[in-house]
Structure formats: structure tokens, C-alpha cells
Design a protein around this motif. Structure first.
Motif, PDB file in Angstrom:
ATOM      1  N   GLU A  60      10.160  -4.192  -8.041  1.00 33.91           N
ATOM      2  CA  GLU A  60      10.528  -3.265  -9.364  1.00 33.91           C
ATOM      3  C   GLU A  60      11.799  -3.674  -9.496  1.00 33.91           C
ATOM      4  OE1 GLU A  60       6.144  -0.189  -9.138  1.00 33.91           O
ATOM      5  OE2 GLU A  60       8.261  -0.133 -10.041  1.00 33.91           O
ATOM      6  N   ALA A  61      12.205  -3.363  -8.443  1.00 36.77           N
ATOM      7  CA  ALA A  61      13.940  -3.219  -8.878  1.00 36.77           C
ATOM      8  C   ALA A  61      14.858  -4.328  -9.370  1.00 36.77           C
ATOM      9  CB  ALA A  61      14.758  -2.308  -7.742  1.00 36.77           C
ATOM     10  N   GLY A  62      14.121  -5.845  -8.758  1.00 38.60           N
ATOM     11  CA  GLY A  62      14.035  -6.833  -8.903  1.00 38.60           C
ATOM     12  C   GLY A  62      15.420  -7.822  -8.633  1.00 38.60           C
ATOM     13  N   SER A  63      16.453  -6.492  -7.729  1.00 31.13           N
ATOM     14  CA  SER A  63      17.431  -7.577  -7.631  1.00 31.13           C
ATOM     15  C   SER A  63      18.284  -6.635  -6.679  1.00 31.13           C
ATOM     16  CB  SER A  63      18.425  -7.460  -8.477  1.00 31.13           C
ATOM     17  OG  SER A  63      19.665  -6.701  -8.640  1.00 31.13           O
ATOM     18  N   LEU A  64      18.482  -7.354  -5.682  1.00 32.12           N
ATOM     19  CA  LEU A  64      19.570  -6.722  -4.648  1.00 32.12           C
ATOM     20  C   LEU A  64      20.258  -5.585  -5.066  1.00 32.12           C
ATOM     21  CD1 LEU A  64      18.960  -6.992  -1.381  1.00 32.12           C
ATOM     22  CD2 LEU A  64      21.580  -8.212  -1.456  1.00 32.12           C
ATOM     23  N   GLN A 102      15.851  -1.450   8.237  1.00 27.81           N
ATOM     24  CA  GLN A 102      15.087  -2.553   7.729  1.00 27.81           C
ATOM     25  C   GLN A 102      14.083  -3.359   7.213  1.00 27.81           C
ATOM     26  OE1 GLN A 102      12.100  -1.709  10.945  1.00 27.81           O
ATOM     27  NE2 GLN A 102      11.158  -3.409  10.701  1.00 27.81           N
ATOM     28  N   SER A 103      14.177  -2.620   5.904  1.00 29.98           N
ATOM     29  CA  SER A 103      14.107  -2.859   5.051  1.00 29.98           C
ATOM     30  C   SER A 103      14.583  -3.932   3.850  1.00 29.98           C
ATOM     31  CB  SER A 103      13.127  -1.624   4.036  1.00 29.98           C
ATOM     32  OG  SER A 103      12.690  -2.298   3.253  1.00 29.98           O
ATOM     33  N   PHE A 104      15.872  -3.437   4.315  1.00 28.04           N
ATOM     34  CA  PHE A 104      16.755  -3.588   3.202  1.00 28.04           C
ATOM     35  C   PHE A 104      16.850  -5.067   3.926  1.00 28.04           C
ATOM     36  CE2 PHE A 104      22.047  -4.147   2.815  1.00 28.04           C
ATOM     37  CZ  PHE A 104      21.574  -5.043   1.985  1.00 28.04           C
ATOM     38  N   ARG A 105      17.151  -5.627   5.384  1.00 26.80           N
ATOM     39  CA  ARG A 105      17.349  -6.489   5.708  1.00 26.80           C
ATOM     40  C   ARG A 105      16.721  -7.558   5.820  1.00 26.80           C
ATOM     41  NH1 ARG A 105      22.256  -8.042   6.015  1.00 26.80           N
ATOM     42  NH2 ARG A 105      21.431  -9.673   7.609  1.00 26.80           N
ATOM     43  N   LYS A 106      15.040  -7.174   5.455  1.00 27.47           N
ATOM     44  CA  LYS A 106      13.802  -8.497   5.255  1.00 27.47           C
ATOM     45  C   LYS A 106      14.629  -8.329   3.441  1.00 27.47           C
ATOM     46  CE  LYS A 106       8.902  -7.960   4.386  1.00 27.47           C
ATOM     47  NZ  LYS A 106       8.453  -7.029   4.201  1.00 27.47           N
ATOM     48  N   LEU A 107      14.608  -7.423   3.130  1.00 26.18           N
ATOM     49  CA  LEU A 107      15.160  -7.750   1.354  1.00 26.18           C
ATOM     50  C   LEU A 107      15.683  -8.821   1.148  1.00 26.18           C
ATOM     51  CD1 LEU A 107      14.188  -7.539  -2.024  1.00 26.18           C
ATOM     52  CD2 LEU A 107      15.796  -5.701  -1.300  1.00 26.18           C
ATOM     53  N   CYS A 108      16.970  -8.997   2.328  1.00 28.36           N
ATOM     54  CA  CYS A 108      18.146  -9.710   1.941  1.00 28.36           C
ATOM     55  C   CYS A 108      17.397 -11.243   2.400  1.00 28.36           C
ATOM     56  CB  CYS A 108      19.386  -9.824   3.127  1.00 28.36           C
ATOM     57  SG  CYS A 108      20.226  -7.965   2.459  1.00 28.36           S
ATOM     58  N   LEU A 109      16.692 -11.525   3.370  1.00 29.99           N
ATOM     59  CA  LEU A 109      16.398 -12.407   3.626  1.00 29.99           C
ATOM     60  C   LEU A 109      15.624 -13.352   3.020  1.00 29.99           C
ATOM     61  CD1 LEU A 109      14.974 -11.867   7.411  1.00 29.99           C
ATOM     62  CD2 LEU A 109      17.035 -12.877   7.161  1.00 29.99           C
ATOM     63  N   GLU A 110      14.296 -12.404   1.760  1.00 25.20           N
ATOM     64  CA  GLU A 110      13.890 -12.557   0.840  1.00 25.20           C
ATOM     65  C   GLU A 110      14.758 -13.669  -0.688  1.00 25.20           C
ATOM     66  OE1 GLU A 110      10.933  -9.899   0.651  1.00 25.20           O
ATOM     67  OE2 GLU A 110       9.952 -10.619   2.518  1.00 25.20           O
ATOM     68  N   ALA A 111      16.515 -12.926   0.026  1.00 26.24           N
ATOM     69  CA  ALA A 111      16.507 -12.529  -1.931  1.00 26.24           C
ATOM     70  C   ALA A 111      16.888 -14.154  -1.740  1.00 26.24           C
ATOM     71  CB  ALA A 111      18.496 -11.733  -1.694  1.00 26.24           C
ATOM     72  N   ASP A 112      17.797 -14.898  -3.038  1.00 23.16           N
ATOM     73  CA  ASP A 112      18.081 -15.676  -3.618  1.00 23.16           C
ATOM     74  C   ASP A 112      20.050 -15.326  -3.105  1.00 23.16           C
ATOM     75  OD1 ASP A 112      18.657 -18.331  -4.328  1.00 23.16           O
ATOM     76  OD2 ASP A 112      18.378 -17.771  -6.606  1.00 23.16           O
ATOM     77  N   HIS A 113      20.572 -16.582  -2.237  1.00 24.02           N
ATOM     78  CA  HIS A 113      21.714 -17.314  -1.738  1.00 24.02           C
ATOM     79  C   HIS A 113      22.634 -18.216  -2.848  1.00 24.02           C
ATOM     80  CE1 HIS A 113      20.975 -16.236   3.029  1.00 24.02           C
ATOM     81  NE2 HIS A 113      20.674 -15.167   2.032  1.00 24.02           N
ATOM     82  N   ASN A 114      21.557 -18.866  -4.104  1.00 21.32           N
ATOM     83  CA  ASN A 114      22.336 -19.922  -4.465  1.00 21.32           C
ATOM     84  C   ASN A 114      23.045 -18.813  -5.662  1.00 21.32           C
ATOM     85  OD1 ASN A 114      20.599 -21.916  -3.439  1.00 21.32           O
ATOM     86  ND2 ASN A 114      18.720 -21.140  -5.289  1.00 21.32           N
ATOM     87  N   ASP A 115      23.073 -17.614  -5.892  1.00 20.64           N
ATOM     88  CA  ASP A 115      24.695 -17.246  -6.284  1.00 20.64           C
ATOM     89  C   ASP A 115      25.760 -16.942  -5.852  1.00 20.64           C
ATOM     90  OD1 ASP A 115      22.697 -16.629  -8.371  1.00 20.64           O
ATOM     91  OD2 ASP A 115      22.300 -15.086  -7.892  1.00 20.64           O
ATOM     92  N   PHE A 141      25.563  -2.667   4.504  1.00 20.86           N
ATOM     93  CA  PHE A 141      24.613  -2.959   2.789  1.00 20.86           C
ATOM     94  C   PHE A 141      26.489  -3.513   2.235  1.00 20.86           C
ATOM     95  CE2 PHE A 141      21.554   0.902   1.146  1.00 20.86           C
ATOM     96  CZ  PHE A 141      20.839   0.318   2.213  1.00 20.86           C
ATOM     97  N   ASP A 142      27.642  -3.123   2.483  1.00 19.36           N
ATOM     98  CA  ASP A 142      28.675  -3.887   2.401  1.00 19.36           C
ATOM     99  C   ASP A 142      29.096  -4.742   2.233  1.00 19.36           C
ATOM    100  OD1 ASP A 142      28.859  -0.955   1.328  1.00 19.36           O
ATOM    101  OD2 ASP A 142      30.906  -0.358   1.762  1.00 19.36           O
ATOM    102  N   ALA A 143      28.407  -5.605   3.539  1.00 20.66           N
ATOM    103  CA  ALA A 143      28.888  -7.121   4.364  1.00 20.66           C
ATOM    104  C   ALA A 143      28.373  -7.882   3.413  1.00 20.66           C
ATOM    105  CB  ALA A 143      28.566  -6.096   5.833  1.00 20.66           C
ATOM    106  N   GLU A 144      26.526  -7.144   3.239  1.00 22.21           N
ATOM    107  CA  GLU A 144      26.174  -7.694   2.709  1.00 22.21           C
ATOM    108  C   GLU A 144      27.083  -8.384   1.044  1.00 22.21           C
ATOM    109  OE1 GLU A 144      22.756 -10.696   2.008  1.00 22.21           O
ATOM    110  OE2 GLU A 144      23.971  -9.703   4.182  1.00 22.21           O
ATOM    111  N   MET A 145      27.110  -7.428   0.895  1.00 23.95           N
ATOM    112  CA  MET A 145      27.376  -7.089  -0.810  1.00 23.95           C
ATOM    113  C   MET A 145      28.981  -7.905  -0.580  1.00 23.95           C
ATOM    114  SD  MET A 145      25.730  -6.240  -3.298  1.00 23.95           S
ATOM    115  CE  MET A 145      23.853  -4.850  -3.121  1.00 23.95           C
ATOM    116  N   MET A 146      29.493  -8.674  -0.052  1.00 19.74           N
ATOM    117  CA  MET A 146      30.927  -8.918   0.546  1.00 19.74           C
ATOM    118  C   MET A 146      30.674  -9.837   0.339  1.00 19.74           C
ATOM    119  SD  MET A 146      33.298  -6.474  -1.442  1.00 19.74           S
ATOM    120  CE  MET A 146      34.995  -7.019  -0.853  1.00 19.74           C
TER     121      MET A 146
END
Length: 255
Positions: A60-64, A102-115, A141-146
Motif C-alpha cells: 500500500e505504501a507504493g515505494s521503498l 528481514q521484511s525490508f530485505r525482501k522488499l528490496c529484492l522485489e523493488a525495481d532497480h531501474n531507477d 536502510f541508509d545503505a539501500e537508499m544511498m
């Protein structure tokens, strides 16, 4: 849901460059009533219901970015609040944070990397929890964002100051991002953080090193945020993962 998506896509890009360092940004809309039960579900013996609810909330949030702002980080603070009211143990909080991660890492794997930018043009950043900090979620969290912003991102988990100092002695970094717990307010760790930052600056190959800090203590701070930043010897602070980039940009512009 519509409000959260509008804030994520339109409002945050406008306000974070302006407020990333000057003052804390507590962007919390009316809380989803389901969030009230999430923290308790995260410490339950069977986490299945917690993971199912997290999947729904993330979708529902719609983005990482929105998931960090509206779901994961508020849930971490809720876990800390349960501990502060003696409803759960410190072990429970650590368990709950691990499940959030753990939930966040799953979300990262599913997120679009094209951006993500194709070229890493933004410099090198070292992201680490303050040595001694057992809650690692802020650094993750910060590592993924950067990384998604195109930075050459190095995420480490040094066990002590000596290990952290070796890293900045041997490798050039443009930025060091040091984090404290997202669940607990580590106000009594400010002196420890100040000493670590001083040691890192002395050891760094980069004489113009920019240091950004973060943790619940910065989110909760009611006074002028620049005063707290200055007290630990940092250049900037972010109160949420989505503010790491703008807070660094503001810090670099001032240095």
C-alpha cells in the motif's frame, strides 16, 4: 494511501532539500490503525501474522521510500515504546527489529532497480552503526537508499572504534554515515558518538570528510537540531532514511 503516495512522489522531493538538516522533519500523517498492532505482532512467538501485515502495508505504501517513512521506521519506534513501558524485553525489541529488517530485505529484492543511475558519480560513502550499537537497521536502510542514489556504498559493522578507524585510514571516503538505534533514544550515547567522530576525522584520508549521523535520538530531539549535530562533531543529521541524501547534500554545501 493516496495521501502517502502524493507525499512520497511530490512533497518529500520538495521539502527534504530544504529541511534535511536545518530542523527535524516529523512527517507522520494520521496513523494507520493497523500500525498499533504491528509492534506486538513482531514480537509474537509466531511472526507469520506480522509478515503478512507488513506485506500489505509495504504494498500500500507504493515505494521503498514510502515504506521506510510510513511503515518500517515507525514500527521500530513503536517497539522502543513498548520496551520503555516495560511491556517487552530488550531481547524482544531486537527480535522485532530483525523481523522488520528481514521484511525490508525482501522488499528490496522485489523493488525495481531501474531507477538507479547507471554510473556511480556521487562519491564513496561508508555506512556503519556506531561501534557498540546492536541495532543495525538504520545502517541497512541508509545503505539501500544511498546505493539507489548511485553512490559507491560500503556498509560495514565494525565491532569497535579501532576497526572503524582502520577503514577510514586505508580507504578514501567522501562521507561517513554513523547510525544509532531506530528504536531506542540513545541520548546517553552522545559523548561516545562525539569521541568516535573525532577519532574518525583524525584518521581519515579525506581531510574534508563529511559525517552524517542518524538514529531515534535525532528524530525525537525537540530542540534545535543543529545544536545536537554540533555537539557530536557531525556535519548533518537525518531523521529518516529518505532524508539521508538531502541531509548530506546540505552538509557538503556548508563544509
Amino acid at each position: 494511501e493516496i495521501l502517502r503516495r502524493v507525499v512520497d512522489s511530490t512533497v518529500l522531493p520538495q521539502v527534504t532539500p530544504r529541511y534535511g538538516i536545518e530542523q527535524p522533519l516529523h512527517v507522520e500523517a494520521d496513523r494507520d490503525p493497523r500500525m498499533a498492532s504491528l509492534a506486538r505482532l513482531l514480537v509474537a512467538a509466531d511472526p507469520a501474522e506480522a509478515f503478512a501485515l507488513l506485506d500489505v502495508l509495504h504494498a500500500e505504501a507504493g515505494s521503498l521510500r514510502a515504506s521506510c517513512m510510513w511503515v518500517s521506521e515507525p514500527a521500530a519506534r513503536d517497539l522502543g515504546d513498548l520496551w520503555a513501558s516495560d511491556e517487552v524485553s530488550e531481547f524482544d525489541v531486537t527480535l522485532g527489529l530483525g523481523r522488520l529488517q528481514q521484511s525490508f530485505r525482501k522488499l528490496c529484492l522485489e523493488a525495481d532497480h531501474n531507477d538507479r543511475p547507471q554510473e556511480r558519480l556521487r562519491g564513496r560513502i561508508l555506512i556503519a552503526p556506531l561501534p557498540g550499537e546492536q541495532h543495525l537497521m538504520g545502517a541497512v536502510f541508509d545503505a539501500e537508499m544511498m546505493w539507489r542514489e548511485g553512490w559507491d556504498t560500503h556498509c560495514e559493522f565494525p565491532e569497535d572504534n579501532a576497526t572503524l578507524i582502520k577503514l577510514v585510514k586505508r580507504q578514501w571516503f567522501d562521507v561517513v554515515d554513523l547510525s544509532l538505534s531506530l528504536a531506542f533514544n540513545r541520548e546517553d550515547w552522545m559523548q561516545r558518538m562525539a569521541q568516535t567522530i573525532a577519532d574518525v576525522r583524525r584518521a581519515s584520508l579525506n581531510p574534508a570528510l563529511v559525517v552524517v549521523v542518524r538514529g531515534r535520538v535525532f528524530f525525537d530531539h525537540d530542540g534545535p537540531l543543529p545544536e545536537l549535530i554540533h555537539s557530536v562533531g557531525a556535519d548533518g543529521a537525518s531523521t529518516a532514511a529518505v532524508l539521508v541524501v538531502p541531509s548530506f547534500q546540505a552538509s557538503a554545501a556548508r563544509s
